[in-house]
Scaffold this active site. Structure first.
Site, PDB file in Angstrom:
ATOM      1  N   ASN A 135     -10.492  -2.867  -6.094  1.00 25.91           N
ATOM      2  CA  ASN A 135      -9.695  -1.985  -6.974  1.00 25.91           C
ATOM      3  C   ASN A 135     -10.343  -1.751  -8.343  1.00 25.91           C
ATOM      4  O   ASN A 135     -10.013  -0.790  -9.025  1.00 25.91           O
ATOM      5  CB  ASN A 135      -8.271  -2.523  -7.173  1.00 25.91           C
TER       6      ASN A 135
ATOM      7  N   ASP B  26       0.843  -1.200   0.000  1.00 25.58           N
ATOM      8  CA  ASP B  26       0.000   0.000   0.000  1.00 25.58           C
ATOM      9  C   ASP B  26       0.878   1.250   0.000  1.00 25.58           C
ATOM     10  O   ASP B  26       1.999   1.231   0.499  1.00 25.58           O
ATOM     11  CB  ASP B  26      -0.913  -0.033   1.237  1.00 25.58           C
TER      12      ASP B  26
HETATM   13  C1  FPP Z   1      -1.700   0.328  -3.317  1.00 23.36           C
HETATM   14  O1  FPP Z   1      -1.345   1.644  -3.495  1.00 23.36           O
HETATM   15  C2  FPP Z   1      -1.283  -0.549  -4.368  1.00 23.36           C
HETATM   16  C3  FPP Z   1      -2.115  -1.117  -5.289  1.00 23.36           C
HETATM   17  C4  FPP Z   1      -3.546  -0.882  -5.385  1.00 23.36           C
HETATM   18  C5  FPP Z   1      -1.638  -2.060  -6.256  1.00 23.36           C
HETATM   19  C6  FPP Z   1      -0.272  -2.611  -6.053  1.00 23.36           C
HETATM   20  C7  FPP Z   1       0.341  -2.651  -7.357  1.00 23.36           C
HETATM   21  C8  FPP Z   1       1.653  -2.566  -7.632  1.00 23.36           C
HETATM   22  C9  FPP Z   1       2.700  -2.535  -6.612  1.00 23.36           C
HETATM   23  C10 FPP Z   1       2.102  -2.474  -9.038  1.00 23.36           C
HETATM   24  C11 FPP Z   1       1.681  -3.597  -9.927  1.00 23.36           C
HETATM   25  C12 FPP Z   1       1.932  -4.942  -9.367  1.00 23.36           C
HETATM   26  C13 FPP Z   1       2.671  -5.932  -9.915  1.00 23.36           C
HETATM   27  C14 FPP Z   1       2.733  -7.259  -9.261  1.00 23.36           C
HETATM   28  C15 FPP Z   1       3.442  -5.768 -11.143  1.00 23.36           C
HETATM   29  P1  FPP Z   1      -2.490   2.713  -3.457  1.00 23.36           P
HETATM   30  O2  FPP Z   1      -2.705   3.158  -4.854  1.00 23.36           O
HETATM   31  O3  FPP Z   1      -3.685   2.174  -2.750  1.00 23.36           O
HETATM   32  O4  FPP Z   1      -1.811   3.832  -2.601  1.00 23.36           O
HETATM   33  P2  FPP Z   1      -2.530   4.927  -1.708  1.00 23.36           P
HETATM   34  O5  FPP Z   1      -3.297   4.178  -0.643  1.00 23.36           O
HETATM   35  O6  FPP Z   1      -1.388   5.709  -1.168  1.00 23.36           O
HETATM   36  O7  FPP Z   1      -3.408   5.712  -2.624  1.00 23.36           O
END
Ligand code: FPP
Length: 247
Positions: free
Chosen positions: A75, A27
């Site tokens: 998501n 996250d």
């Molecule tokens: C959370 O950050 C992360 C995600 C929703 C997705 C995780 C994805 C990746 C690390 C990249 C793609 C994955 C792979 C395996 C290639 P957020 O967007 O919720 O952050 P925030 O809470 O700060 O807004």
């Protein structure tokens, strides 16, 4: 941290007491980008680099199973642009890491509603899973369109159908039988669950499987998370006494 500091942390670890299965809620990509006045996609791009580093670190350390929460059922509600960017990043990641996974003896597996993913991503996933199917150095589970409650609903339906068909006697339903109807069938439950970026939530991740997992929440945003902090968490994990409800 320099490489000698890394290696001393590594030698500090008791290899006999490593968690067999590590699960991570990645996250903070969005916040990482916001702090720098970048768009959210930039944060996900940087997050992919962390994925690469942590997969590599787990392989080096000798973790048997790593499960990453890459995309939740919730998501899908993000903007079309962000969902499309995440799918593109996933596809790119798989294509660029195929060789590395083969070289490092890593087997890829997915958990979640794979049918909901775009055709191109599904193709690349199938391809990578097939290419790595005989690898036994480490299992990398990507949770994609994954939700813990949906997984339990799916398991209950599968069991109910078997009961209706007379293949399962309701009296023989046990925790093991339920585990055997989850995506993680045949895998040990996570010993360690890490969440980055500080929120004290499970967010519908592996609800059944984390019953006895040790939980670590770090304030570090996922794009800033690295091997040194991961090693510190493993060290801390080894200091904890796991009782599994016993005294
Ligand atoms: C959370 O950050 C992360 C995600 C929703 C997705 C995780 C994805 C990746 C690390 C990249 C793609 C994955 C792979 C395996 C290639 P957020 O967007 O919720 O952050 P925030 O809470 O700060 O807004």
């Amino acid at each position: 941290m320099n490489s000698s500091a890394h290696s001393s942390l590594l030698t500090d670890l008791d290899t006999a007491q490593l968690p067999a299965h590590v699960a991570i809620i990645m996250d903070g990509n969005g916040r990482w980008a916001k702090k720098r006045l970048f768009n959210r996609i930039k944060g996900h791009e940087k997050g992919v680099e962390t994925v690469r580093n942590i997969v590599q670190a787990c392989r080096e350390i000798g973790i048997s199973i790593l499960t990453l929460y890459a995309f939740s059922t919730e998501n899908w509600q993000r903007s079309k642009v962000e969902v499309a960017a995440l799918m593109t990043l996933l596809k790119k990641f798989l294509k660029s890491e195929q060789k590395e996974m083969i070289y490092n003896n890593i087997r890829l597996n997915t958990i979640g509603q794979i049918k909901r993913l775009p055709e191109g991503v599904r193709q690349t996933l199938h391809n990578t899973i097939a290419l790595t199917k005989d690898n036994n150095g480490m299992l990398l589970n990507l949770a994609l369109s994954y939700g813990g409650r949906a997984e339990i609903v799916r398991a209950v339906k599968k069991i109910a159908i078997k009961v209706r068909e007379g293949k399962i006697d309701p009296d023989s339903i046990t925790t093991e039988l339920i585990s055997d109807h989850l995506y993680t069938k045949g895998m040990p439950d996570p010993d360690l669950l890490i969440r980055t970026s500080g929120e004290m939530r499970i967010s519908n991740f592996l609800l059944w499987q984390i019953a006895y997992a040790e939980i670590f929440v770090t304030d570090t945003l996922w794009p800033d998370f690295g091997k040194d902090e991961f090693l510190h968490i493993l060290k801390d994990y080894q200091r904890r006494e796991r009782r599994f409800g016993k005294v």
